[in-house]
Design a protein around this motif. Structure first.
Motif, PDB file in Angstrom:
ATOM      1  N   ASP A 145       9.572  10.698  13.476  1.00 58.36           N
ATOM      2  CA  ASP A 145      10.918  10.157  13.345  1.00 58.36           C
ATOM      3  C   ASP A 145      11.748  11.111  12.470  1.00 58.36           C
ATOM      4  OD1 ASP A 145      12.839   8.223  13.841  1.00 58.36           O
ATOM      5  OD2 ASP A 145      12.410   7.155  11.967  1.00 58.36           O
ATOM      6  N   LYS A 146      13.015  11.369  12.880  1.00 61.62           N
ATOM      7  CA  LYS A 146      13.861  12.335  12.183  1.00 61.62           C
ATOM      8  C   LYS A 146      14.049  11.910  10.722  1.00 61.62           C
ATOM      9  CE  LYS A 146      18.043  14.922  13.217  1.00 61.62           C
ATOM     10  NZ  LYS A 146      18.948  14.450  12.175  1.00 61.62           N
ATOM     11  N   GLY A 147      13.866  12.884   9.817  1.00 61.28           N
ATOM     12  CA  GLY A 147      14.035  12.581   8.396  1.00 61.28           C
ATOM     13  C   GLY A 147      12.704  12.558   7.657  1.00 61.28           C
ATOM     14  N   ILE A 148      11.629  12.264   8.369  1.00 65.78           N
ATOM     15  CA  ILE A 148      10.308  12.226   7.714  1.00 65.78           C
ATOM     16  C   ILE A 148       9.854  13.667   7.440  1.00 65.78           C
ATOM     17  CG2 ILE A 148       7.877  11.576   7.962  1.00 65.78           C
ATOM     18  CD1 ILE A 148       8.701   9.234   9.686  1.00 65.78           C
ATOM     19  N   GLY A 149       9.510  13.945   6.190  1.00 61.89           N
ATOM     20  CA  GLY A 149       9.028  15.275   5.812  1.00 61.89           C
ATOM     21  C   GLY A 149       7.600  15.489   6.291  1.00 61.89           C
ATOM     22  N   CYS A 156       4.546   3.195   4.403  1.00 59.11           N
ATOM     23  CA  CYS A 156       5.713   3.443   3.570  1.00 59.11           C
ATOM     24  C   CYS A 156       5.440   4.531   2.542  1.00 59.11           C
ATOM     25  CB  CYS A 156       6.156   2.156   2.885  1.00 59.11           C
ATOM     26  SG  CYS A 156       4.812   1.265   2.112  1.00 59.11           S
ATOM     27  N   GLY A 157       6.521   5.238   2.166  1.00 57.35           N
ATOM     28  CA  GLY A 157       6.401   6.298   1.167  1.00 57.35           C
ATOM     29  C   GLY A 157       5.735   7.532   1.743  1.00 57.35           C
ATOM     30  N   ASN A 158       4.843   8.131   0.938  1.00 53.50           N
ATOM     31  CA  ASN A 158       4.075   9.291   1.396  1.00 53.50           C
ATOM     32  C   ASN A 158       2.832   8.805   2.113  1.00 53.50           C
ATOM     33  OD1 ASN A 158       5.679  11.390   0.301  1.00 53.50           O
ATOM     34  ND2 ASN A 158       4.912  10.826  -1.738  1.00 53.50           N
ATOM     35  N   VAL A 159       2.693   9.228   3.350  1.00 49.15           N
ATOM     36  CA  VAL A 159       1.565   8.791   4.162  1.00 49.15           C
ATOM     37  C   VAL A 159       0.642   9.996   4.378  1.00 49.15           C
ATOM     38  CG1 VAL A 159       1.004   8.067   6.518  1.00 49.15           C
ATOM     39  CG2 VAL A 159       2.888   6.973   5.299  1.00 49.15           C
ATOM     40  N   ASN A 177       7.343  10.955   3.934  1.00 43.34           N
ATOM     41  CA  ASN A 177       6.636  12.209   4.149  1.00 43.34           C
ATOM     42  C   ASN A 177       5.267  11.958   4.776  1.00 43.34           C
ATOM     43  OD1 ASN A 177       6.973  15.127   3.195  1.00 43.34           O
ATOM     44  ND2 ASN A 177       4.849  14.618   2.672  1.00 43.34           N
ATOM     45  N   LEU A 178       4.861  12.865   5.661  1.00 43.35           N
ATOM     46  CA  LEU A 178       3.507  12.792   6.215  1.00 43.35           C
ATOM     47  C   LEU A 178       2.716  14.007   5.746  1.00 43.35           C
ATOM     48  CD1 LEU A 178       1.365  11.568   8.118  1.00 43.35           C
ATOM     49  CD2 LEU A 178       2.325  12.984   9.940  1.00 43.35           C
ATOM     50  N   ASN A 179       1.621  13.767   5.050  1.00 41.60           N
ATOM     51  CA  ASN A 179       0.731  14.850   4.617  1.00 41.60           C
ATOM     52  C   ASN A 179      -0.473  14.909   5.540  1.00 41.60           C
ATOM     53  OD1 ASN A 179       2.241  15.514   2.306  1.00 41.60           O
ATOM     54  ND2 ASN A 179       1.268  13.856   1.143  1.00 41.60           N
ATOM     55  N   VAL A 180      -0.635  16.038   6.200  1.00 45.23           N
ATOM     56  CA  VAL A 180      -1.828  16.221   7.032  1.00 45.23           C
ATOM     57  C   VAL A 180      -2.887  16.927   6.192  1.00 45.23           C
ATOM     58  CG1 VAL A 180      -2.803  17.465   9.012  1.00 45.23           C
ATOM     59  CG2 VAL A 180      -0.597  16.298   9.216  1.00 45.23           C
ATOM     60  N   VAL A 181      -4.051  16.323   6.099  1.00 44.87           N
ATOM     61  CA  VAL A 181      -5.196  16.986   5.476  1.00 44.87           C
ATOM     62  C   VAL A 181      -6.106  17.419   6.619  1.00 44.87           C
ATOM     63  CG1 VAL A 181      -7.233  16.674   4.016  1.00 44.87           C
ATOM     64  CG2 VAL A 181      -5.059  15.619   3.381  1.00 44.87           C
ATOM     65  N   LEU A 182      -6.105  18.731   6.884  1.00 51.14           N
ATOM     66  CA  LEU A 182      -6.909  19.252   7.982  1.00 51.14           C
ATOM     67  C   LEU A 182      -8.268  19.640   7.384  1.00 51.14           C
ATOM     68  CD1 LEU A 182      -6.625  19.903  11.004  1.00 51.14           C
ATOM     69  CD2 LEU A 182      -5.918  22.204  10.339  1.00 51.14           C
ATOM     70  N   LEU A 215       0.803  -1.227   0.000  1.00 51.24           N
ATOM     71  CA  LEU A 215       0.000   0.000   0.000  1.00 51.24           C
ATOM     72  C   LEU A 215       0.837   1.280   0.000  1.00 51.24           C
ATOM     73  CD1 LEU A 215      -2.783  -0.890   2.634  1.00 51.24           C
ATOM     74  CD2 LEU A 215      -3.122  -0.499   0.198  1.00 51.24           C
ATOM     75  N   CYS A 216       2.104   1.191  -0.449  1.00 50.93           N
ATOM     76  CA  CYS A 216       2.966   2.377  -0.381  1.00 50.93           C
ATOM     77  C   CYS A 216       2.342   3.584  -1.076  1.00 50.93           C
ATOM     78  CB  CYS A 216       4.323   2.086  -1.025  1.00 50.93           C
ATOM     79  SG  CYS A 216       5.365   1.154   0.076  1.00 50.93           S
ATOM     80  N   ASN A 217       2.456   4.747  -0.471  1.00 50.32           N
ATOM     81  CA  ASN A 217       1.949   6.036  -0.962  1.00 50.32           C
ATOM     82  C   ASN A 217       0.425   6.142  -0.958  1.00 50.32           C
ATOM     83  OD1 ASN A 217       4.625   6.768  -1.558  1.00 50.32           O
ATOM     84  ND2 ASN A 217       4.485   5.654  -3.494  1.00 50.32           N
ATOM     85  N   ARG A 218      -0.263   5.105  -0.494  1.00 53.38           N
ATOM     86  CA  ARG A 218      -1.723   5.117  -0.581  1.00 53.38           C
ATOM     87  C   ARG A 218      -2.376   4.972   0.788  1.00 53.38           C
ATOM     88  NH1 ARG A 218      -2.910   0.143  -3.921  1.00 53.38           N
ATOM     89  NH2 ARG A 218      -5.016   0.958  -3.845  1.00 53.38           N
ATOM     90  N   MET A 219      -1.557   4.995   1.824  1.00 56.85           N
ATOM     91  CA  MET A 219      -2.150   4.735   3.144  1.00 56.85           C
ATOM     92  C   MET A 219      -2.734   5.997   3.746  1.00 56.85           C
ATOM     93  SD  MET A 219       0.632   2.005   4.452  1.00 56.85           S
ATOM     94  CE  MET A 219      -0.208   1.391   5.875  1.00 56.85           C
TER      95      MET A 219
END
Ligand code: APR
Length: 257
Positions: free
Chosen positions: A226-230, A162-165, A198-203, A80-84
């Protein structure tokens, strides 16, 4: 004669109650199997057996999260990478969205999450039965069968990230990132760099929303990553999400926000 009538009545009542209870159990099992069989390539009987062993013959408030380890191992997630999609306090809007946009998946869209979504179950020590009514409520005790399951499957979903969450949080409340939520207390802690990039927050914003991306609780979220995660945060009107959700043709990237 009155005594016989009372005894008869009691017998009839016991039979009716027995039939009703066993029908409820069968309903639970049928629903489990029916929902499970929508996913191809899994052995649903094996999954049911692993599910049951977690809570049967246990005190209704003493089911540790680890009791579900064998269940989790029996039904691994598909890639499920990039789709979670994670969420907190946005249950309806997030599922309307992922239901329409096939590319994003919440844990409730995976086999175990969808099979057990909105169901109630528990066991009892000294019994091999599954009960589906009268089980402890969420807040009643921490280690109840349902809550331990959601904590365990959420930990596995977080581990799998994994990937963009993406996470959908509620912009209409003061604390969209609440420390006691499963998202904050279980899932975020499992995100590890470089597996998660990367973590994308959709507010999700409504007309009278009190919160934006500068919210204090979101600072705690970024600090705990975790350090490094955008990290990125998008303020998205609920109406916009509805449009995207209702149009399955719209593309599946960050532009959806
Ligand atoms: N009472 C009853 N039910 C509760 C309670 C409570 N106090 N707290 C949580 N729940 C149950 C409800 O079913 C609720 O819809 O958990 C659900 C999610 O609770 P939220 O507080 O909205 O969010 P959160 O705790 O962060 O859980 C959602 O966990 O299920 C996973 O991957 C999923 O990211 C998602 C996160």
């Amino acid at each position: 004669l009155a005594v016989i009538a009372v005894i008869l009545l009691l017998v009839i009542l016991a039979i009716v109650l027995g039939v009703t209870l066993s029908k409820r159990r069968d309903d639970f099992n049928s629903k489990f199997m029916e929902r499970c069989q929508k996913f191809k390539g899994y052995n649903c009987q094996k999954i049911w057996d692993a599910f049951q062993q977690a809570y049967v013959n246990r005190d209704r408030c003493d089911v540790p999260t680890e009791a579900y380890d064998p269940l989790i191992a029996t039904a691994p997630f598909e890639s499920l990478c990039n789709r979670m999609m994670f969420w907190s306090k946005t249950k309806n809007v997030v599922h309307d969205f992922t239901g329409a946009k096939d590319c994003f998946k919440t844990v409730e869209d995976t086999l175990l999450g969808s099979v057990l979504n909105e169901l109630e179950w528990c066991g009892k020590s000294g019994s091999n039965e599954t009960f589906t009514t009268g089980c402890p409520k969420w807040e009643e005790c921490e280690k109840n069968a349902v809550r331990s399951f959601w904590n365990r499957v959420s930990a596995a979903f977080g581990d799998f990230a994994c990937g963009n969450v993406t996470v959908m949080l509620n912009g209409s409340i003061d604390t969209p990132f609440s420390p006691t939520s499963i998202f904050a207390s279980v899932e975020v802690k499992k995100f590890k760099y470089p597996k998660v990039k990367n973590l994308n927050v959709v507010l999700v914003i409504q007309k009278n929303s009190v919160t934006n991306c500068t919210n204090e609780s979101l600072k705690n979220l970024t600090m705990g990553l975790d350090k490094g995660i955008g990290y990125r945060c998008f303020e998205v009107p609920e109406s916009h999400l509805m449009e995207c959700g209702s149009d399955p043709e719209k593309p599946c990237d960050v532009n959806i926000y």
